[in-house]
Write an enzyme that holds these catalytic residues in place. Sequence first.
Site, mmCIF file in Angstrom:
data_model
loop_
_atom_site.group_PDB
_atom_site.id
_atom_site.type_symbol
_atom_site.label_atom_id
_atom_site.label_comp_id
_atom_site.label_asym_id
_atom_site.label_seq_id
_atom_site.Cartn_x
_atom_site.Cartn_y
_atom_site.Cartn_z
ATOM 1 N N GLN A 15 -45.913 28.878 -41.683
ATOM 2 C CA GLN A 15 -46.850 28.152 -42.556
ATOM 3 C C GLN A 15 -47.894 27.384 -41.738
ATOM 4 O O GLN A 15 -49.092 27.482 -42.007
ATOM 5 C CB GLN A 15 -46.074 27.169 -43.451
ATOM 6 C CG GLN A 15 -46.949 26.542 -44.525
ATOM 7 C CD GLN A 15 -46.365 25.269 -45.141
ATOM 8 O OE1 GLN A 15 -45.323 24.763 -44.721
ATOM 9 N NE2 GLN A 15 -47.044 24.751 -46.136
ATOM 10 N N ASP A 38 -44.659 35.514 -32.145
ATOM 11 C CA ASP A 38 -43.598 35.252 -33.129
ATOM 12 C C ASP A 38 -42.481 36.259 -32.860
ATOM 13 O O ASP A 38 -42.655 37.175 -32.040
ATOM 14 C CB ASP A 38 -44.139 35.403 -34.570
ATOM 15 C CG ASP A 38 -43.364 34.548 -35.568
ATOM 16 O OD1 ASP A 38 -43.885 33.510 -36.016
ATOM 17 O OD2 ASP A 38 -42.215 34.924 -35.899
ATOM 18 N N TYR A 57 -31.108 19.823 -39.337
ATOM 19 C CA TYR A 57 -32.526 19.874 -38.952
ATOM 20 C C TYR A 57 -32.986 18.517 -38.428
ATOM 21 O O TYR A 57 -33.604 18.414 -37.363
ATOM 22 C CB TYR A 57 -33.331 20.286 -40.187
ATOM 23 C CG TYR A 57 -34.828 20.266 -40.045
ATOM 24 C CD1 TYR A 57 -35.491 21.206 -39.263
ATOM 25 C CD2 TYR A 57 -35.598 19.329 -40.741
ATOM 26 C CE1 TYR A 57 -36.877 21.196 -39.166
ATOM 27 C CE2 TYR A 57 -36.978 19.320 -40.657
ATOM 28 C CZ TYR A 57 -37.610 20.256 -39.870
ATOM 29 O OH TYR A 57 -38.972 20.245 -39.778
#
Length: 317
Positions: free
Chosen positions: A13, A35, A143
Amino acid sequence: MSSKILIIGACGQIGTELTTKLREIHGVNNVIASDINTRNLDLVNSGPFEIIDAKNYNAIKDCCKSNTIKTVYLMAALLSATGEKYPMEAWDLNMNSLFHVLNLAKQKTIDKVFWPSSIAVFGPTTPRESTPQHTICEPTTVYGITKQVGERWCEYYHEKYDVDVRSIRYPGIISHKAMPGGGTTDYAVEIYHDAIKKGNYECFLSENTSLPMMFMEDAIKATTDLMQVPSESLSIRSSYNLSAISFTPKDIFESIKKQLPEFSISYKPDFRQAIADSWPSSIDDTMARKDWNWKESFDLETMTTEMLTQLKKKYNS
Ligand SMILES: NC(=O)c1ccc[n+]([C@@H]2O[C@H](COP(=O)([O-])OP(=O)(O)OC[C@H]3O[C@@H](n4cnc5c(N)ncnc54)[C@H](O)[C@@H]3O)[C@@H](O)[C@H]2O)c1
């Protein structure tokens, strides 16, 4: 040969729009996107691209050496909601990728690192309103733990090894290009898509859950501005608090409804509600404003207008 930039996790994103902006600033061929997959074909075909696994130290090092890369933006990560499903994978990716890049900077293979942290470093014991830069950080998600530990390592590498690492605690980021990748604030992007496509939205957070958010254009500007500031202006080497707007699902619904009067919403909170409840509702970013003149451009209404305009174009074409 001029020095170049590598973006790891460029198809996500934020990486998608960061790549475009950095290529505008530095030239297409000076910015290598990478990526682990080639799913985002628009990005892959927009300039130099390499497949790199962020967990593979040698792959990152080889790319940096063969392309005279001097600055790395590490955007690959497993985000908050996905991290709760795959805790060990989140730890493995989020921590090891950071060590690889910090160690390349320690060895002076590269000169500068950008690594994003998050409001997920905070937890239920943190003051929720106007959360200060320096405060209690007891995150309750995997996270959040990876981001908190990562911040400590960034500061450590700066203090001990003179590594020029820079970081922002991004709030929830809202954008219309790439879809978000498994975070707790994803609802604030999905709601605009469903408003245009379906005329209704089922929200996975409750209506009064206030969270800090930011429009992508502001997040990219903050990132590129921070990376251009002289090193000696920066007083924070863990990660800067950064804020723009705070709103609830009800606020964003009402803002959309002003422009799409038929739009309706229902609320069905799931496991992400507990994550949202552990995060601040607003952030004090005085240090970012003082050290590198941070100032946002978008509020909720201007963001809604831009999101709806762009998504209408996208779905009509
Ligand atoms: N989007 C937000 O609202 C937000 C908020 C706070 C912090 N952040 C942070 O910003 C960074 C970028 O976030 P994003 O929203 O763009 O994430 P995203 O999930 O949209 O993108 C991550 C990218 O990393 C890639 N990736 C995954 N595993 C990889 C691997 N092993 N090697 C190489 N690439 C890999 C994915 O394919 C994806 O393209 C992350 O560190 C995230 O924690 C994002």
